[in-house]
Design a protein around this motif. Structure first.
Motif, mmCIF file in Angstrom:
data_model
loop_
_atom_site.group_PDB
_atom_site.id
_atom_site.type_symbol
_atom_site.label_atom_id
_atom_site.label_comp_id
_atom_site.label_asym_id
_atom_site.label_seq_id
_atom_site.Cartn_x
_atom_site.Cartn_y
_atom_site.Cartn_z
ATOM 1 N N PRO A 291 -14.442 17.584 30.214
ATOM 2 C CA PRO A 291 -13.779 18.313 29.126
ATOM 3 C C PRO A 291 -14.526 18.290 27.807
ATOM 4 N N SER A 292 -15.412 17.324 27.601
ATOM 5 C CA SER A 292 -16.074 17.206 26.306
ATOM 6 C C SER A 292 -17.344 18.038 26.202
ATOM 7 N N VAL A 293 -17.896 18.495 27.333
ATOM 8 C CA VAL A 293 -19.151 19.254 27.300
ATOM 9 C C VAL A 293 -19.055 20.444 28.238
ATOM 10 N N PHE A 294 -19.647 21.581 27.811
ATOM 11 C CA PHE A 294 -19.612 22.739 28.682
ATOM 12 C C PHE A 294 -20.697 22.605 29.752
ATOM 13 N N TYR A 295 -20.541 23.369 30.822
ATOM 14 C CA TYR A 295 -21.319 23.124 32.037
ATOM 15 C C TYR A 295 -22.582 23.978 32.174
ATOM 16 N N ASP A 296 -22.449 25.284 32.019
ATOM 17 C CA ASP A 296 -23.528 26.190 32.433
ATOM 18 C C ASP A 296 -24.591 26.363 31.348
ATOM 19 N N THR A 297 -25.314 25.292 31.069
ATOM 20 C CA THR A 297 -26.380 25.353 30.070
ATOM 21 C C THR A 297 -27.570 26.177 30.554
ATOM 22 N N ALA B 240 -12.841 16.312 16.873
ATOM 23 C CA ALA B 240 -13.946 17.013 17.536
ATOM 24 C C ALA B 240 -14.412 18.200 16.702
ATOM 25 N N ILE B 241 -13.478 18.865 16.024
ATOM 26 C CA ILE B 241 -13.854 19.995 15.175
ATOM 27 C C ILE B 241 -14.662 19.514 13.976
ATOM 28 N N ALA B 242 -14.150 18.490 13.283
ATOM 29 C CA ALA B 242 -14.854 17.979 12.102
ATOM 30 C C ALA B 242 -16.233 17.441 12.469
ATOM 31 N N LYS B 243 -16.292 16.635 13.502
ATOM 32 C CA LYS B 243 -17.575 16.075 13.935
ATOM 33 C C LYS B 243 -18.517 17.182 14.401
ATOM 34 N N GLY B 244 -17.969 18.135 15.186
ATOM 35 C CA GLY B 244 -18.799 19.208 15.706
ATOM 36 C C GLY B 244 -19.403 20.071 14.624
ATOM 37 N N LEU B 245 -18.614 20.396 13.591
ATOM 38 C CA LEU B 245 -19.127 21.223 12.503
ATOM 39 C C LEU B 245 -20.289 20.554 11.786
ATOM 40 N N TRP B 246 -20.122 19.264 11.460
ATOM 41 C CA TRP B 246 -21.174 18.572 10.722
ATOM 42 C C TRP B 246 -22.390 18.267 11.597
ATOM 43 N N TRP B 247 -22.154 17.840 12.830
ATOM 44 C CA TRP B 247 -23.271 17.522 13.704
ATOM 45 C C TRP B 247 -24.075 18.785 14.017
ATOM 46 N N ASN B 248 -23.378 19.879 14.281
ATOM 47 C CA ASN B 248 -24.059 21.140 14.556
ATOM 48 C C ASN B 248 -24.855 21.596 13.345
ATOM 49 N N ARG B 249 -24.261 21.437 12.151
ATOM 50 C CA ARG B 249 -24.939 21.848 10.920
ATOM 51 C C ARG B 249 -26.206 21.028 10.691
ATOM 52 N N LEU B 250 -26.108 19.729 10.890
ATOM 53 C CA LEU B 250 -27.279 18.869 10.678
ATOM 54 C C LEU B 250 -28.387 19.167 11.683
ATOM 55 N N LEU B 251 -28.011 19.372 12.940
ATOM 56 C CA LEU B 251 -29.018 19.695 13.953
ATOM 57 C C LEU B 251 -29.680 21.043 13.670
ATOM 58 N N ALA B 252 -28.901 22.003 13.194
ATOM 59 C CA ALA B 252 -29.467 23.313 12.862
ATOM 60 C C ALA B 252 -30.467 23.202 11.720
ATOM 61 N N TRP B 253 -30.194 22.292 10.772
ATOM 62 C CA TRP B 253 -31.091 22.109 9.630
ATOM 63 C C TRP B 253 -32.376 21.364 9.993
ATOM 64 N N PHE B 254 -32.253 20.353 10.828
ATOM 65 C CA PHE B 254 -33.353 19.397 10.983
ATOM 66 C C PHE B 254 -34.001 19.368 12.372
ATOM 67 N N THR B 255 -33.598 20.253 13.282
ATOM 68 C CA THR B 255 -34.233 20.279 14.599
ATOM 69 C C THR B 255 -34.712 21.688 14.919
ATOM 70 N N THR B 256 -35.595 21.773 15.898
ATOM 71 C CA THR B 256 -36.136 23.063 16.322
ATOM 72 C C THR B 256 -36.481 23.009 17.804
ATOM 73 N N ASP B 257 -36.454 24.176 18.443
ATOM 74 C CA ASP B 257 -36.867 24.283 19.846
ATOM 75 C C ASP B 257 -38.310 24.741 19.967
ATOM 76 N N LEU C 36 -27.327 24.479 21.167
ATOM 77 C CA LEU C 36 -27.725 23.443 20.222
ATOM 78 C C LEU C 36 -27.049 22.127 20.548
ATOM 79 N N THR C 37 -25.771 22.191 20.918
ATOM 80 C CA THR C 37 -25.018 21.012 21.342
ATOM 81 C C THR C 37 -24.230 21.379 22.591
ATOM 82 N N ALA C 38 -23.971 20.394 23.425
ATOM 83 C CA ALA C 38 -23.189 20.638 24.643
ATOM 84 C C ALA C 38 -21.691 20.577 24.371
ATOM 85 N N SER C 39 -21.312 20.213 23.166
ATOM 86 C CA SER C 39 -19.904 20.176 22.769
ATOM 87 C C SER C 39 -19.666 21.205 21.662
#
Length: 432
Positions: free
Chosen positions: A239-245, A371-388, A257-260
């Motif tokens: 339930p915490s992560v989606f499957y079909d990556t 999960a919403i609060a954590k997801g918003l901030w974690w997603n935002r930080l990863l978008a700022w500081f990571t790259t594929d 960017l995130t599985a959650s």
């Protein structure tokens, strides 16, 4: 006071002004106020998002049908999932048939080489459809993965047959994706035969071996008011992560960017998901259930009919692979015109407990405030500081090398290709 005055007269002696301590105190309070503001803003934002999700997920008062009557071709693959078919999948399909109308559906199921009771359960399902007068074709194939491997095993010293490559394990192995693409195309044979006889269907509903509801399938069919090149559910095994990556790509063609929640790097995809729109724009998805217009699959020009495929063996031999469920959107001529969408209001799973978790009763949101609060901030930080960029560079270099080998080497499905190899084995498949 006289002592202080005397000390102040000593060269080099300084008395810290009281205003310095006041300034530090003021700055500290500002920092605390900023943190408090961020906390409150995040809290109320998460609360609003959670309430919106719960409101938009609220089931209708009655068992609605799609906004217009459509003829639906249902296509499914099954392998070693007897309990799921018996307890969840078959009952949901029967409910869906009743909702759509028995005369408006055709069901095509292909089962391949199961060693559990899947054939027994699908035979029972076939009998239930027959009793309702539903048109269908349930194929039970006795050919196992081991049979496939032995039947196609290349002789020593002979050229590798189509769908086989030399892997990093220094031996010839059968690729998984061409095998799956062939099976998916087998579920479409009746669609093509009926089209050749002048009988047409409006949409194809591809059903994986998932726990789903008839109402969820109807909701998916009506995504974006029924206008799309493809509409996909969200699927979960946990339930915490989606499957079909493997198949999901955001509107820019990036992998997740995130599985959650909220999953996406692209701003447009992420914003639509956070808003819980029923049509989150993406370039590719599959995720358990997919609805697609039938027209591209039944073109009058047979050689132009949309089919599932894999990337060429010569490209896969460079340790690259792409999902057939992603390439179908690349090849679909309607994708750019009508758009591909993920509908987060339709959530399916591969486990009944997970289904209950992501489809809570009593109008609750499936995503918690935390999960919403954590997801918003974690997603935002990863978008700022990571790259594929590094992963993309590896794939791009291998593709460039492949393209330089021959003028005939061309692969339009770049967004689907990842640095990975997948081969068929007797009891499933392996990464190589």
């Amino acid at each position: 006071m006289a002592r202080i005055a005397a000390a102040a007269a000593i060269p080099g002696y300084r008395i810290a002004p009281r205003r310095r301590s006041l300034r530090r105190l003021f700055r500290s309070r500002i920092a605390h106020l900023i943190l408090l503001f961020l906390f409150l803003a995040t809290f109320f934002n998460a609360l609003c998002i959670q309430r919106r999700i719960a409101h938009l997920d609220r089931p209708p008062a009655a068992f609605d049908v799609p906004r217009k009557q459509e003829r639906i071709y249902i296509a499914a693959l099954h392998w070693n999932d007897a309990a799921l078919v018996r307890d969840y999948w078959a009952p949901a399909v029967l409910d869906l048939v009743e909702a759509l109308g028995r005369d408006n559906v055709f069901i095509s199921v292909y089962e391949s080489g199961s060693w559990d009771e899947t054939k027994v359960e699908l035979a029972a399902f076939d009998a239930q459809l027959a009793a309702r007068g539903v048109r269908r074709n349930i194929v039970l194939d006795n050919s196992t993965h081991q049979d496939e491997l032995q039947r196609n095993m290349p002789a020593e010293g002979q050229p590798l047959p189509e769908g086989w490559i030399e892997t990093s394990r220094a031996r010839a192995e059968m690729r998984r994706i061409p095998f799956l693409a062939r099976l998916r195309n087998l579920t479409l044979r009746d669609l093509w035969d009926l089209a050749d006889k002048g009988e047409r269907y409006d949409k194809i509903l591809f059903l994986n071996d998932v726990v789903f509801s008839a109402q969820g399938a109807l909701t998916l069919l009506d995504t974006n008011r029924g206008i799309y090149a493809a509409a996909c559910s969200l699927d979960f095994s946990d339930p915490s992560v989606f499957y079909d990556t493997f198949a999901l790509r955001d509107i820019r063609g990036d992998v997740h960017l995130t599985a959650s929640w909220p999953f996406f790097r692209a701003r447009a995809s992420r914003a639509a998901l956070v808003a819980h729109d029923d049509a989150v724009p993406v370039q590719s998805c599959w995720n358990g259930i997919v609805a697609m217009p039938a027209a591209p699959f039944i073109s009058s020009a047979k050689h132009k009919r949309l089919q599932f495929r894999a990337i060429p063996d010569s490209l896969a031999s460079l340790h690259l692979e792409a999902s057939e469920c992603c390439l179908i959107h690349v090849d679909n001529p309607l994708s750019r015109e009508l758009g591909v969408y993920l509908n987060p209001r339709v959530r399916v799973t591969y486990d009944p407990n997970a289904y209950a978790a992501v489809n809570p009763a009593h109008g609750a949101s499936w995503v918690s405030m935390w999960a919403i609060a954590k997801g918003l901030w974690w997603n935002r930080l990863l978008a700022w500081f990571t790259t594929d960029a590094l992963q993309d560079l590896v794939v791009d270099r291998r593709m460039k090398s492949w393209q330089e080998q021959s003028d005939s080497h061309h692969e339009p499905g770049r967004i689907c290709i990842i640095n990975e190899g997948q081969v068929l084995v007797w009891n499933g498949w392996n990464h190589v």
